[in-house]
Design a protein around this motif. Sequence first.
Motif, PDB file in Angstrom:
ATOM      1  N   LEU A  45       0.774  -1.151  -0.097  1.00  0.00           N
ATOM      2  CA  LEU A  45       0.084  -0.108   0.145  1.00  0.00           C
ATOM      3  C   LEU A  45       0.908   1.259   0.127  1.00  0.00           C
ATOM      4  CD1 LEU A  45      -2.432  -1.170   2.666  1.00  0.00           C
ATOM      5  CD2 LEU A  45      -2.738  -1.459   0.090  1.00  0.00           C
ATOM      6  N   ALA A  46       0.474   2.476  -0.453  1.00  0.00           N
ATOM      7  CA  ALA A  46       1.119   3.877  -0.532  1.00  0.00           C
ATOM      8  C   ALA A  46       1.695   3.911   0.969  1.00  0.00           C
ATOM      9  CB  ALA A  46      -0.027   4.951  -0.623  1.00  0.00           C
ATOM     10  N   SER A  47       1.044   3.405   2.137  1.00  0.00           N
ATOM     11  CA  SER A  47       1.366   3.827   3.469  1.00  0.00           C
ATOM     12  C   SER A  47       2.779   3.030   3.788  1.00  0.00           C
ATOM     13  CB  SER A  47       0.302   3.417   4.384  1.00  0.00           C
ATOM     14  OG  SER A  47       0.074   2.138   4.467  1.00  0.00           O
ATOM     15  N   GLY A  48       3.230   1.969   3.087  1.00  0.00           N
ATOM     16  CA  GLY A  48       4.173   1.161   3.175  1.00  0.00           C
ATOM     17  C   GLY A  48       3.718  -0.079   3.677  1.00  0.00           C
ATOM     18  N   ARG A  49       2.680  -0.223   4.176  1.00  0.00           N
ATOM     19  CA  ARG A  49       1.945  -1.382   4.893  1.00  0.00           C
ATOM     20  C   ARG A  49       1.636  -2.641   3.516  1.00  0.00           C
ATOM     21  NH1 ARG A  49       2.920  -0.819  10.118  1.00  0.00           N
ATOM     22  NH2 ARG A  49       1.959   0.802  11.188  1.00  0.00           N
ATOM     23  N   TYR A  74      -3.603 -11.857  16.284  1.00  0.00           N
ATOM     24  CA  TYR A  74      -4.284 -10.633  16.447  1.00  0.00           C
ATOM     25  C   TYR A  74      -3.866  -9.697  17.498  1.00  0.00           C
ATOM     26  CZ  TYR A  74      -8.230  -7.374  17.212  1.00  0.00           C
ATOM     27  OH  TYR A  74      -8.855  -6.541  17.615  1.00  0.00           O
ATOM     28  N   ARG A  75      -3.602 -10.137  18.596  1.00  0.00           N
ATOM     29  CA  ARG A  75      -3.220  -9.165  19.625  1.00  0.00           C
ATOM     30  C   ARG A  75      -1.924  -8.647  19.442  1.00  0.00           C
ATOM     31  NH1 ARG A  75      -5.727 -12.883  24.510  1.00  0.00           N
ATOM     32  NH2 ARG A  75      -7.771 -12.156  24.297  1.00  0.00           N
ATOM     33  N   THR A  76      -0.934  -9.158  18.645  1.00  0.00           N
ATOM     34  CA  THR A  76       0.395  -8.552  18.512  1.00  0.00           C
ATOM     35  C   THR A  76       0.576  -7.536  17.413  1.00  0.00           C
ATOM     36  OG1 THR A  76       1.176 -10.438  17.321  1.00  0.00           O
ATOM     37  CG2 THR A  76       1.569 -10.449  19.794  1.00  0.00           C
ATOM     38  N   ASP A  77      -0.543  -7.657  16.525  1.00  0.00           N
ATOM     39  CA  ASP A  77      -0.451  -6.993  15.178  1.00  0.00           C
ATOM     40  C   ASP A  77      -1.492  -5.638  15.322  1.00  0.00           C
ATOM     41  OD1 ASP A  77      -0.737  -5.768  12.893  1.00  0.00           O
ATOM     42  OD2 ASP A  77      -1.366  -7.679  11.716  1.00  0.00           O
ATOM     43  N   ARG A  78      -1.023  -4.398  15.461  1.00  0.00           N
ATOM     44  CA  ARG A  78      -1.748  -3.287  15.713  1.00  0.00           C
ATOM     45  C   ARG A  78      -1.616  -2.476  14.198  1.00  0.00           C
ATOM     46  NH1 ARG A  78      -5.217  -4.836  18.271  1.00  0.00           N
ATOM     47  NH2 ARG A  78      -5.078  -5.936  20.147  1.00  0.00           N
ATOM     48  N   LYS A  79      -1.329  -2.890  13.284  1.00  0.00           N
ATOM     49  CA  LYS A  79      -1.169  -2.017  11.973  1.00  0.00           C
ATOM     50  C   LYS A  79      -2.445  -1.626  11.347  1.00  0.00           C
ATOM     51  CE  LYS A  79       0.761  -5.634   8.902  1.00  0.00           C
ATOM     52  NZ  LYS A  79       0.616  -6.868   9.646  1.00  0.00           N
ATOM     53  N   TRP A  80      -3.171  -2.745  11.416  1.00  0.00           N
ATOM     54  CA  TRP A  80      -4.624  -2.846  10.707  1.00  0.00           C
ATOM     55  C   TRP A  80      -5.545  -1.735  10.825  1.00  0.00           C
ATOM     56  CZ3 TRP A  80      -9.267  -2.309  13.328  1.00  0.00           C
ATOM     57  CH2 TRP A  80      -9.319  -2.688  14.618  1.00  0.00           C
ATOM     58  N   PRO A  81      -5.466  -0.664  11.628  1.00  0.00           N
ATOM     59  CA  PRO A  81      -6.369   0.382  11.865  1.00  0.00           C
ATOM     60  C   PRO A  81      -5.914   1.394  10.356  1.00  0.00           C
ATOM     61  CG  PRO A  81      -5.953  -0.108  13.999  1.00  0.00           C
ATOM     62  CD  PRO A  81      -5.034  -0.944  13.271  1.00  0.00           C
ATOM     63  N   ASP A  82      -4.723   1.251  10.227  1.00  0.00           N
ATOM     64  CA  ASP A  82      -4.084   2.115   9.084  1.00  0.00           C
ATOM     65  C   ASP A  82      -4.743   1.744   7.526  1.00  0.00           C
ATOM     66  OD1 ASP A  82      -2.383   3.140  10.665  1.00  0.00           O
ATOM     67  OD2 ASP A  82      -0.547   1.918  10.335  1.00  0.00           O
ATOM     68  N   TYR A  83      -5.131   0.467   7.594  1.00  0.00           N
ATOM     69  CA  TYR A  83      -5.639  -0.361   6.169  1.00  0.00           C
ATOM     70  C   TYR A  83      -7.033   0.508   5.831  1.00  0.00           C
ATOM     71  CZ  TYR A  83      -2.469  -4.182   6.666  1.00  0.00           C
ATOM     72  OH  TYR A  83      -1.510  -4.823   6.802  1.00  0.00           O
ATOM     73  N   ARG A  84      -7.745   1.221   6.966  1.00  0.00           N
ATOM     74  CA  ARG A  84      -8.961   1.889   6.408  1.00  0.00           C
ATOM     75  C   ARG A  84      -8.867   2.960   5.506  1.00  0.00           C
ATOM     76  NH1 ARG A  84     -13.158   0.331   9.987  1.00  0.00           N
ATOM     77  NH2 ARG A  84     -12.846  -0.365  11.746  1.00  0.00           N
ATOM     78  N   GLN A  85      -7.573   3.759   5.544  1.00  0.00           N
ATOM     79  CA  GLN A  85      -7.563   4.622   4.608  1.00  0.00           C
ATOM     80  C   GLN A  85      -7.352   4.008   3.230  1.00  0.00           C
ATOM     81  OE1 GLN A  85      -3.927   6.835   5.157  1.00  0.00           O
ATOM     82  NE2 GLN A  85      -3.042   5.271   6.397  1.00  0.00           N
ATOM     83  N   HIS A  86      -7.311   2.810   2.894  1.00  0.00           N
ATOM     84  CA  HIS A  86      -6.994   2.209   1.509  1.00  0.00           C
ATOM     85  C   HIS A  86      -8.114   1.378   0.944  1.00  0.00           C
ATOM     86  CE1 HIS A  86      -2.831   3.665   1.923  1.00  0.00           C
ATOM     87  NE2 HIS A  86      -2.717   3.066   3.381  1.00  0.00           N
TER      88      HIS A  86
END
Length: 158
Positions: A45-49, A74-86
């Motif tokens: 993604l453009a965010s680098g994720r 699930y508990r160790t991965d907190r990057k998923w909220p960034d996906y909403r912008q894509h």
Amino acid sequence: MPIISPHSDNPLVDGRQSDRAMMVRRGVQRLLADLRLSMMPELALASGRRADLVALGPSGEIWIVEIKSSIEDYRTDRKWPDYRQHCDRLFFATHSGVPADIFPQDCGLIVADEWSGHLFREAPEHRLAAATRKAMMLRFARAAADRLLLAELAASAG
């Protein structure tokens, strides 16, 4: 040419996913194909994720599916909220051994096995801005074309 290569000769496999995550992905892909969505796994993604699975619907709607193979995953991965912008809709996907109630209610949920998936909960729609949609569609199309070329080159080399 080296006898043993540290890299996969298959451009469709990157080797970072666990067997359980790949099992979930296969079931989700079958479900999304039945829903007439086209998919691109592991899309940068453009965010680098890197999204686990990006799906494109017939009307241009974009879904991102984040695969979680365990409670700990699930508990160790907190990057998923960034996906909403894509994406227009954000889903989690897991298997029946992970409790559904750990996933946020404001995301969709897919429960899958190796053969199929079930849309356990719809994702609310968050429509993308036109410029973001265009950028995502270009990213999707370019990645798909690049992977197809790599697959054709790998097939012709063998």
